[in-house]
Scaffold this motif. Structure first.
Motif, PDB file in Angstrom:
ATOM      1  N   GLU A 142      10.566  -1.399  -4.502  1.00  0.00           N
ATOM      2  CA  GLU A 142      11.035  -1.794  -5.817  1.00  0.00           C
ATOM      3  C   GLU A 142      12.529  -1.973  -5.696  1.00  0.00           C
ATOM      4  O   GLU A 142      13.275  -0.993  -5.647  1.00  0.00           O
ATOM      5  N   ASN A 143      12.963  -3.221  -5.602  1.00  0.00           N
ATOM      6  CA  ASN A 143      14.331  -3.544  -5.203  1.00  0.00           C
ATOM      7  C   ASN A 143      14.570  -2.972  -3.812  1.00  0.00           C
ATOM      8  O   ASN A 143      13.943  -3.385  -2.865  1.00  0.00           O
ATOM      9  N   LEU A 144      15.439  -1.958  -3.668  1.00  0.00           N
ATOM     10  CA  LEU A 144      15.728  -1.401  -2.349  1.00  0.00           C
ATOM     11  C   LEU A 144      15.101  -0.036  -2.144  1.00  0.00           C
ATOM     12  O   LEU A 144      15.391   0.646  -1.154  1.00  0.00           O
ATOM     13  N   ASP A 145      14.248   0.396  -3.059  1.00  0.00           N
ATOM     14  CA  ASP A 145      13.622   1.709  -2.979  1.00  0.00           C
ATOM     15  C   ASP A 145      12.170   1.577  -2.531  1.00  0.00           C
ATOM     16  O   ASP A 145      11.377   0.891  -3.178  1.00  0.00           O
ATOM     17  N   PHE A 146      11.830   2.285  -1.433  1.00  0.00           N
ATOM     18  CA  PHE A 146      10.473   2.225  -0.900  1.00  0.00           C
ATOM     19  C   PHE A 146       9.662   3.426  -1.379  1.00  0.00           C
ATOM     20  O   PHE A 146      10.164   4.547  -1.440  1.00  0.00           O
ATOM     21  N   GLU A 147       8.393   3.174  -1.708  1.00  0.00           N
ATOM     22  CA  GLU A 147       7.522   4.221  -2.228  1.00  0.00           C
ATOM     23  C   GLU A 147       6.074   3.826  -1.957  1.00  0.00           C
ATOM     24  O   GLU A 147       5.799   2.800  -1.331  1.00  0.00           O
ATOM     25  N   ILE A 148       5.152   4.657  -2.483  1.00  0.00           N
ATOM     26  CA  ILE A 148       3.723   4.408  -2.303  1.00  0.00           C
ATOM     27  C   ILE A 148       3.043   4.541  -3.652  1.00  0.00           C
ATOM     28  O   ILE A 148       3.315   5.481  -4.408  1.00  0.00           O
ATOM     29  N   ARG A 149       2.151   3.607  -3.969  1.00  0.00           N
ATOM     30  CA  ARG A 149       1.344   3.674  -5.183  1.00  0.00           C
ATOM     31  C   ARG A 149      -0.082   4.073  -4.788  1.00  0.00           C
ATOM     32  O   ARG A 149      -0.655   3.512  -3.846  1.00  0.00           O
ATOM     33  N   ALA A 150      -0.650   5.019  -5.541  1.00  0.00           N
ATOM     34  CA  ALA A 150      -1.990   5.537  -5.237  1.00  0.00           C
ATOM     35  C   ALA A 150      -2.993   5.085  -6.293  1.00  0.00           C
ATOM     36  O   ALA A 150      -2.717   5.168  -7.499  1.00  0.00           O
ATOM     37  N   PHE A 151      -4.158   4.635  -5.843  1.00  0.00           N
ATOM     38  CA  PHE A 151      -5.246   4.201  -6.717  1.00  0.00           C
ATOM     39  C   PHE A 151      -6.509   4.968  -6.330  1.00  0.00           C
ATOM     40  O   PHE A 151      -6.887   4.990  -5.154  1.00  0.00           O
ATOM     41  N   PHE A 152      -7.140   5.605  -7.319  1.00  0.00           N
ATOM     42  CA  PHE A 152      -8.326   6.424  -7.047  1.00  0.00           C
ATOM     43  C   PHE A 152      -9.580   5.735  -7.568  1.00  0.00           C
ATOM     44  O   PHE A 152      -9.571   5.093  -8.612  1.00  0.00           O
ATOM     45  N   TRP A 153     -10.671   5.898  -6.804  1.00  0.00           N
ATOM     46  CA  TRP A 153     -11.944   5.263  -7.125  1.00  0.00           C
ATOM     47  C   TRP A 153     -12.662   6.027  -8.232  1.00  0.00           C
ATOM     48  O   TRP A 153     -12.760   7.247  -8.214  1.00  0.00           O
ATOM     49  N   SER A 154     -13.174   5.289  -9.218  1.00  0.00           N
ATOM     50  CA  SER A 154     -13.963   5.865 -10.291  1.00  0.00           C
ATOM     51  C   SER A 154     -15.421   5.476 -10.105  1.00  0.00           C
ATOM     52  O   SER A 154     -15.769   4.297 -10.185  1.00  0.00           O
ATOM     53  N   GLU A 155     -16.287   6.462  -9.828  1.00  0.00           N
ATOM     54  CA  GLU A 155     -17.714   6.182  -9.688  1.00  0.00           C
ATOM     55  C   GLU A 155     -18.304   5.688 -11.003  1.00  0.00           C
ATOM     56  O   GLU A 155     -19.198   4.835 -11.029  1.00  0.00           O
ATOM     57  N   LYS A 156     -17.805   6.216 -12.116  1.00  0.00           N
ATOM     58  CA  LYS A 156     -18.315   5.829 -13.426  1.00  0.00           C
ATOM     59  C   LYS A 156     -18.080   4.357 -13.711  1.00  0.00           C
ATOM     60  O   LYS A 156     -18.975   3.637 -14.168  1.00  0.00           O
ATOM     61  N   ASP A 157     -16.868   3.872 -13.423  1.00  0.00           N
ATOM     62  CA  ASP A 157     -16.518   2.484 -13.735  1.00  0.00           C
ATOM     63  C   ASP A 157     -16.705   1.539 -12.551  1.00  0.00           C
ATOM     64  O   ASP A 157     -16.648   0.321 -12.712  1.00  0.00           O
ATOM     65  N   ARG A 165       2.518   7.547  -8.311  1.00  0.00           N
ATOM     66  CA  ARG A 165       3.405   7.020  -7.273  1.00  0.00           C
ATOM     67  C   ARG A 165       3.894   8.178  -6.418  1.00  0.00           C
ATOM     68  O   ARG A 165       4.084   9.290  -6.893  1.00  0.00           O
ATOM     69  N   TYR A 166       4.080   7.889  -5.123  1.00  0.00           N
ATOM     70  CA  TYR A 166       4.493   8.912  -4.174  1.00  0.00           C
ATOM     71  C   TYR A 166       5.871   8.581  -3.629  1.00  0.00           C
ATOM     72  O   TYR A 166       6.188   7.413  -3.361  1.00  0.00           O
ATOM     73  N   ASN A 167       6.654   9.627  -3.430  1.00  0.00           N
ATOM     74  CA  ASN A 167       7.993   9.477  -2.865  1.00  0.00           C
ATOM     75  C   ASN A 167       8.133  10.439  -1.694  1.00  0.00           C
ATOM     76  O   ASN A 167       8.339  11.639  -1.899  1.00  0.00           O
ATOM     77  N   PRO A 168       8.006   9.969  -0.461  1.00  0.00           N
ATOM     78  CA  PRO A 168       7.966  10.888   0.683  1.00  0.00           C
ATOM     79  C   PRO A 168       9.312  11.475   1.097  1.00  0.00           C
ATOM     80  O   PRO A 168       9.342  12.453   1.841  1.00  0.00           O
ATOM     81  N   SER A 169      10.427  10.913   0.636  1.00  0.00           N
ATOM     82  CA  SER A 169      11.720  11.330   1.183  1.00  0.00           C
ATOM     83  C   SER A 169      12.762  11.554   0.087  1.00  0.00           C
ATOM     84  O   SER A 169      12.867  10.764  -0.854  1.00  0.00           O
ATOM     85  N   GLU A 170      13.520  12.666   0.244  1.00  0.00           N
ATOM     86  CA  GLU A 170      14.661  12.888  -0.642  1.00  0.00           C
ATOM     87  C   GLU A 170      15.806  11.951  -0.297  1.00  0.00           C
ATOM     88  O   GLU A 170      16.625  11.618  -1.158  1.00  0.00           O
ATOM     89  N   GLU A 171      15.874  11.551   0.963  1.00  0.00           N
ATOM     90  CA  GLU A 171      16.878  10.582   1.391  1.00  0.00           C
ATOM     91  C   GLU A 171      16.337   9.167   1.161  1.00  0.00           C
ATOM     92  O   GLU A 171      15.135   8.931   1.166  1.00  0.00           O
ATOM     93  N   ARG A 172      17.253   8.240   0.987  1.00  0.00           N
ATOM     94  CA  ARG A 172      16.845   6.853   0.775  1.00  0.00           C
ATOM     95  C   ARG A 172      16.263   6.263   2.061  1.00  0.00           C
ATOM     96  O   ARG A 172      16.839   6.397   3.143  1.00  0.00           O
ATOM     97  N   LEU A 173      15.114   5.613   1.958  1.00  0.00           N
ATOM     98  CA  LEU A 173      14.467   4.965   3.094  1.00  0.00           C
ATOM     99  C   LEU A 173      14.927   3.514   3.192  1.00  0.00           C
ATOM    100  O   LEU A 173      14.932   2.792   2.194  1.00  0.00           O
ATOM    101  N   ASP A 174      15.274   3.086   4.393  1.00  0.00           N
ATOM    102  CA  ASP A 174      15.589   1.670   4.606  1.00  0.00           C
ATOM    103  C   ASP A 174      14.317   0.840   4.661  1.00  0.00           C
ATOM    104  O   ASP A 174      14.321  -0.335   4.320  1.00  0.00           O
ATOM    105  N   TYR A 175      13.221   1.462   5.129  1.00  0.00           N
ATOM    106  CA  TYR A 175      11.939   0.746   5.132  1.00  0.00           C
ATOM    107  C   TYR A 175      10.791   1.724   5.338  1.00  0.00           C
ATOM    108  O   TYR A 175      10.958   2.846   5.823  1.00  0.00           O
ATOM    109  N   ILE A 176       9.612   1.298   4.912  1.00  0.00           N
ATOM    110  CA  ILE A 176       8.331   1.860   5.344  1.00  0.00           C
ATOM    111  C   ILE A 176       7.656   0.788   6.179  1.00  0.00           C
ATOM    112  O   ILE A 176       7.514  -0.351   5.731  1.00  0.00           O
TER     113      ILE A 176
END
Length: 387
Positions: A142-157, A165-176
């Motif tokens: 997102e712009n210069l900030d790297f992160e991870i978005r999580a999507f979970f499966w719904s058996e019902k739907d 959203r996940y943020n693995p690092s307290e320091e700024r990441l140049d890339y994943i």
């Protein structure tokens, strides 16, 4: 199969395919994109599905035919960077900068199935996508900030829902560079090393719930430029060296240690390790030294092992399939304009469409595209009978 005839020339390389192209009718839209730049591929039965600079490229290995899927076939974006297949058989497709979106595409019906990450999420780029039976992870920026978005499966739907959203690092990441899932652990390869978090036990939005792995046996693996899951283990390229990580990390090869030459790696069914640099295919010996090198003219980007134990190279100029036993490359190049960036466009007197830009001139006729490309080479390449 691509067959070339060579003649002497001083300045230009002429590519002249004669694959017939359906002409547009009044009121019918056609989308002409360049699909030469292949970023990533997956294998489904006899087809290779590829994310390219101009949409999805589908290569039928049996018929040796290409099919291109673009925005007129339902794609939201055509400049693609990542793809994977989920348990329902849907193709997850992520786009490159500057508009990061993710869609689910139904290959059987050849139509858009769902938009997972739409434009209003304001993402800049999709880096990698991984799916399991119960969860899907999307590495993005997102712009210069790297992160991870999580999507979970719904058996019902019967579909995936965005959860967090996940943020693995307290320091700024140049890339994943890559993400991988083994069990309940999510591994993230970055410029700051490897991060791992248990997504079922911890709230991974908080960086303190991640473990940062920066060294194996006292050797730095920072930065990590490639991460691949093979069985219950993963292989990574860290600081140019190749490591295998299962119960314990093991150094596989340090030939390229301290460099950025090595781009990707794969294992064959007999356990032989192969890798690619920009213009070399590398076979490693059991000791980790280089066994054999083969030159590659186009720039190689990704490498996978196919079901028949051949190697597939994704390059900036199409696909290369390497027969390990015969030590032979077969190159497949789709009929396509040379670029997606043109600065001049005209229709010639005979009705042909001509587009010109920095990379050359592309002309569309009843026989398909041919490209006039500036080159330091001294040959004319004419392709007569196929892509």
């Amino acid at each position: 199969m691509l067959r070339n005839r060579y003649h002497i020339c001083r300045t230009f390389v002429f590519v002249l395919p004669v694959l017939l192209t359906t002409q547009s009718r009044v009121g019918e839209w056609k989308s002409y994109t360049s699909v030469l730049d292949v970023r990533e591929c997956v294998e489904i039965n006899d087809e290779l599905i590829c994310a390219t600079s101009g949409g999805l490229l589908i290569f039928d290995r049996t018929e040796e035919l290409f099919e291109t899927i673009t925005n007129v076939n339902g794609l939201v974006e055509t400049d693609l960077s990542a793809l994977t297949i989920d348990k329902e058989g849907h193709l997850w497709v992520g786009s490159a900068a500057t508009e990061g979106v993710v869609v689910l595409y139904d290959l059987d019906q050849r139509k858009l199935y769902n938009i997972i990450i739409p434009f209003y999420y304001d993402l800049t780029e999709i880096v990698d996508i991984v799916t399991t039976d119960s969860v899907a992870f999307v590495a993005c920026s997102e712009n210069l900030d790297f992160e991870i978005r999580a999507f979970f499966w719904s058996e019902k739907d019967g579909k995936y829902f965005y959860k967090e959203r996940y943020n693995p690092s307290e320091e700024r990441l140049d890339y994943i560079s890559d993400i991988a899932v083994i069990g309940d652990s999510l591994f993230v390869a970055t410029d700051l090393g490897m991060f791992v978090g248990n997504y079922n036990q911890h709230i991974l939005f908080y960086p303190q719930n991640w473990v940062r792995i920066t060294e194996f046996d006292g050797q730095s693996i920072t930065p990590v430029t490639r991460l691949k899951t093979i069985g219950s283990e993963y292989y990574l390229i860290g600081n140019g060296s190749i490591w295998r990580y299962g119960d314990n990390p093991e150094l596989v090869s340090s030939v390229y240690s301290g460099t950025t030459y090595l781009k990707d790696i794969t294992l064959t069914t007999d356990g032989t390790l192969f890798g690619i640099t920009g213009h070399k295919l590398v076979r490693f010996a059991e000791t980790g030294t280089i066994d054999t090198l083969w030159s590659i003219k186009p720039t190689a980007q990704r490498l996978i092992t196919l079901n028949d134990n051949r190697l597939l190279l994704s390059t900036t100029k199409g696909l290369g399939i390497f027969d390990i036993d015969g030590e032979l490359f077969t190159w497949f190049v789709p009929n396509s304009p040379i670029s997606n960036a043109f600065t001049a466009l005209t229709v010639l007197e005979d009705g042909r469409l001509a587009a010109a830009g920095k990379e050359g001139i592309s002309i569309l006729s009843e026989y398909g595209w041919y490209n006039i490309v500036p080159s330091n080479d001294t040959t004319i390449i004419k392709n007569y009978q196929s892509d």
